[in-house]
Motif scaffolding. Sequence first.
Motif, PDB file in Angstrom:
ATOM      1  N   ARG A 100       0.596  -1.074  -0.104  1.00  0.00           N
ATOM      2  CA  ARG A 100       0.193  -0.393   0.034  1.00  0.00           C
ATOM      3  C   ARG A 100       0.939   1.156   0.298  1.00  0.00           C
ATOM      4  N   ARG A 101       2.054   1.514   0.465  1.00  0.00           N
ATOM      5  CA  ARG A 101       3.182   2.471   0.860  1.00  0.00           C
ATOM      6  C   ARG A 101       3.557   2.755  -0.462  1.00  0.00           C
ATOM      7  N   ALA A 102       3.702   1.932  -1.181  1.00  0.00           N
ATOM      8  CA  ALA A 102       4.284   1.173  -2.443  1.00  0.00           C
ATOM      9  C   ALA A 102       3.760   2.634  -3.385  1.00  0.00           C
ATOM     10  N   GLY A 103       2.155   2.520  -3.373  1.00  0.00           N
ATOM     11  CA  GLY A 103       1.601   3.644  -3.943  1.00  0.00           C
ATOM     12  C   GLY A 103       1.103   2.749  -5.353  1.00  0.00           C
ATOM     13  N   GLU A 104       0.487   3.867  -5.798  1.00  0.00           N
ATOM     14  CA  GLU A 104      -0.407   2.481  -7.163  1.00  0.00           C
ATOM     15  C   GLU A 104       0.710   2.481  -8.420  1.00  0.00           C
ATOM     16  N   PRO A 105       0.732   1.287  -8.795  1.00  0.00           N
ATOM     17  CA  PRO A 105      -0.367   0.469  -8.442  1.00  0.00           C
ATOM     18  C   PRO A 105      -0.515  -0.553  -7.058  1.00  0.00           C
ATOM     19  N   TYR A 106       0.388  -0.338  -6.353  1.00  0.00           N
ATOM     20  CA  TYR A 106       0.273  -0.869  -4.578  1.00  0.00           C
ATOM     21  C   TYR A 106       1.377  -1.950  -5.520  1.00  0.00           C
ATOM     22  N   ARG A 107       1.974  -2.241  -6.058  1.00  0.00           N
ATOM     23  CA  ARG A 107       2.669  -3.283  -6.496  1.00  0.00           C
ATOM     24  C   ARG A 107       4.484  -3.332  -6.197  1.00  0.00           C
ATOM     25  N   LEU A 108       5.166  -4.267  -6.113  1.00  0.00           N
ATOM     26  CA  LEU A 108       6.033  -4.651  -5.236  1.00  0.00           C
ATOM     27  C   LEU A 108       6.840  -6.103  -5.681  1.00  0.00           C
TER      28      LEU A 108
END
Length: 169
Positions: free
Chosen positions: A69-77
């Motif tokens: 969620r903290r990664a920001g859109e698109p919420y992907r790591l």
Amino acid sequence: MDETATNGGDEVDRIVAAWRRERPDLDVEPLTVFSRVSRLARHLDRARRGAFDRYALETWEFDVLSALRRAGEPYRLSPGVLVAQTLVTSGTMTNRIDRLEKRGLVERHRSPDDRRGVLVQLTGAGLERVDAAMSDLLDVEARVLDALPPAVRPQLAALLRTVVAQFDE
């Protein structure tokens, strides 16, 4: 016995007084800080688990979902970034991603930059769940901080940052 321990002190004051009585040769000053930190950590852990339980999340699940969620859109790591952010092994992370995927909270995607690479992404259900749990968690933690005047909270944060920094280097 220490006057603080007998006149309205807390449990840590009583523990410290007993150690001073039993082992006057020891400097028990660290107990005055770290026993309180330890007790607070246990209380916070219970409060956090309660907040996560209301959203059917384990603490480790919240950790992974909140990193996404903290990664920001698109919420992907990538799994590697998740490993670094959650301080677990790659094998543990693979297991966690598998379990979250089965629950419909994350999904795997091929990396557009590397055919062999995988990216982990929050699903709509995962996003809703982590956002709700985060709001609840902040309410719980704000109530804990109500014991302190707002003006001293930044000082406490700065002091704790200094102590923790030696472990984050």
